[in-house]
Design a protein around this motif. Structure first.
Motif, PDB file in Angstrom:
ATOM      1  N   ASP A   7       0.864  -1.163   0.058  1.00  0.00           N
ATOM      2  CA  ASP A   7      -0.043   0.203  -0.271  1.00  0.00           C
ATOM      3  C   ASP A   7       1.241   1.662  -0.105  1.00  0.00           C
ATOM      4  O   ASP A   7       0.470   1.965  -0.739  1.00  0.00           O
ATOM      5  N   ASP A  37      -6.992  -8.188   3.282  1.00  0.00           N
ATOM      6  CA  ASP A  37      -7.305  -6.667   4.515  1.00  0.00           C
ATOM      7  C   ASP A  37      -5.669  -5.447   3.641  1.00  0.00           C
ATOM      8  O   ASP A  37      -6.702  -4.794   3.482  1.00  0.00           O
ATOM      9  N   THR A  44      -7.928  -2.222   1.869  1.00  0.00           N
ATOM     10  CA  THR A  44      -7.555  -1.228   2.134  1.00  0.00           C
ATOM     11  C   THR A  44      -7.157  -0.479   0.264  1.00  0.00           C
ATOM     12  O   THR A  44      -7.093   0.940   0.078  1.00  0.00           O
ATOM     13  N   ASP A  68      -7.669   2.944  -1.270  1.00  0.00           N
ATOM     14  CA  ASP A  68      -6.568   3.619  -2.026  1.00  0.00           C
ATOM     15  C   ASP A  68      -6.450   4.308  -3.547  1.00  0.00           C
ATOM     16  O   ASP A  68      -6.855   5.609  -3.686  1.00  0.00           O
TER      17      ASP A  68
END
Lengths: 129, 329
Positions: B272, B294, B298, B302
């Motif tokens: 990320d 997860d 995310t 994003d």
């Protein structure tokens, strides 16, 4: 008289509006937490249905749907201030898409008319739209 | 007069009727709500016949490419056989023809199905071993031209299926496949569109498949592959990625590790963080995200906040049995 939904451009305009509106919500720390575990694909469809409804487009949302759909958020603390934030971002989104102030006021009124359903409380007696 | 089949319902669709109208009239159990092509509750998938494109408005192009459509606004020209969006086709036996280690804990398996098995690169299949244990694996190759399906299996310490695949599933072993499922597929038609393919661990498998599919279709736009792992040992496929980048100037590969030493061509950082740093504006990009749930969640958020449209973000979270939610009332 055409609806704002039609004047904005119907379905394709709503698809664009969803992106703009949803981004504003996720970036706003006052309401972002209510989207923390949301499945973004399902959100897309729900936001599209909501935006269609408040711009006067075809929809089948009932008060019961709004109540049931937000019950878990009310349990997490959803209240009037959050609904205010939604209406704020709704207005900004529509303005970006070229809606006029009168249209935006009408949309705000429509959104307000489901406030009690969203927050799962009784409407004050005598109040109706 | 067009005919539509769904589950056990077979019905003729009248002139002014939608597919939904006809199916409900015939007593079929189809979910629906707005009846105006907005809420997508009535989404079905046509496995035979081509649904009208007017009934695909609002669906992401990946789902449209896989035959999904909205029944309440569908006035079909073709006869259609429809299933629920998540339905898996019936089981087909397949034989393991090759099994090779790609890394300390990643095994590549190549399977030949005993009957035609239609699957697009990036989709996944449910693989059942002889005793019935089932797990899902993504397709890393172009099965139609290669004549086999390629899976990348991460061998987990207490993974019942992955341990069996690594130790007992020798070439010649028969397994059963159901599917395909998933919609992380390349959609031809926008060859100059920039693509971001990001994943962790064996999330690389579907991303490789999608990249290969894109290149096969002559995709010209940049194809950025970002592969992340916790440590250098978790990354595999360096050679294959290097080969792709070498033979296609629009392929750019970034590999990153969260912990531990980096090496040639591997940067430090979580997937990320690396993506946030290198892709500040994803307006107009198509994004594919595969791997750790997860991380995928995310990255969905994003990349959306970085400007990618909701219907241009395609995610496939690799859930393991350990991720299954506890039984709830």
């Amino acid at each position: 008289m055409t609806s704002l939904f039609e004047r904005l451009g119907g379905q394709p305009a709503i698809t664009k509006a969803v992106d703009v509106f949803y981004r504003k919500m996720l970036k706003d720390p006052r309401v972002a937490r209510f989207f923390a575990t949301t499945d973004m694909n399902r959100q897309r469809a729900k936001q599209a249905a909501f935006l269609t409804m408040v711009t006067g487009g075809p929809n089948a949302y009932t008060g019961k749907d709004m109540r049931a759909g937000h019950a878990h958020l009310v349990a997490q603390g959803l209240n009037d201030s959050h609904v205010d934030v939604v209406i704020e971002h709704l207005g900004a989104t529509l303005a970006e898409l070229g809606a006029k102030p009168e249209d935006i006021a009408q949309v705000a009124a429509l959104a307000n008319s489901v406030r009690d359903d969203v927050l799962n409380r009784a409407s004050p007696t005598g109040a109706s739209r | 007069m067009t005919q539509v089949r769904f589950d056990t319902t077979d019905v003729d669709v009248g002139e002014r009727e939608s597919v939904l109208d006809a199916l409900l009239r015939a007593g079929a159990d189809v979910p629906y709500s707005c009846r105006s092509g907005v809420c997508q509750s009535c989404c079905l998938r046509a496995v035979e016949g081509t649904p009208p494109s007017a009934a695909q408005v609002g669906l992401p192009p990946t789902l449209a490419a896989l035959g999904h459509f909205l029944a309440c606004v569908a006035h079909p020209k073709d006869d259609l056989v429809c299933v629920r969006p998540g339905a898996l086709a019936g089981a087909v036996d397949a034989t393991i023809r090759e099994r090779e280690s790609l890394a300390a804990d990643v095994v590549r398996v190549r399977l030949t199905p005993s009957a035609p098995f239609d699957v697009k690169a990036g989709q996944y299949v449910n693989l059942a071993r002889p005793d019935g244990l089932v797990r899902s694996y993504s397709i890393a190759n172009l099965a139609d031209t290669d004549g086999y399906l390629e899976l990348h299996v991460r061998v987990i310490e207490r993974g019942a299926m992955s341990q069996w695949i690594a130790t007992d599933a020798t070439p010649g072993t028969t397994v059963s496949l159901r599917g395909p499922a998933g919609s992380c597929v390349y959609v031809p038609g926008t060859p100059d569109e920039p693509l971001l393919l990001a994943g962790s661990g064996t999330g690389l498998a579907p991303l490789l498949g999608i990249a290969r599919d894109a290149l096969r279709h002559g995709h010209r736009g940049p194809i950025h592959v970002v592969h992340g792992g916790r440590t250098a040992g978790a990354l595999y496929g360096a050679d294959e990625l290097a080969r792709l980048a070498h033979s296609h100037s629009n392929v750019v590969v970034t590999r990153c590790v969260l912990e531990g030493p980096t090496s040639d061509g591997v940067v430090q950082g979580g997937l990320d963080g690396v993506i946030a740093a290198r892709f500040a504006d994803l307006t107009g990009w198509r994004v594919y995200l595969c791997g750790n749930p997860d991380l995928v969640r995310t990255l969905q958020q994003d990349t959306f906040l970085a400007g990618a449209s909701l219907d241009a973000i395609h995610a496939d979270a690799f859930l393991t049995r350990a991720d299954a939610p506890a039984a709830s009332s």
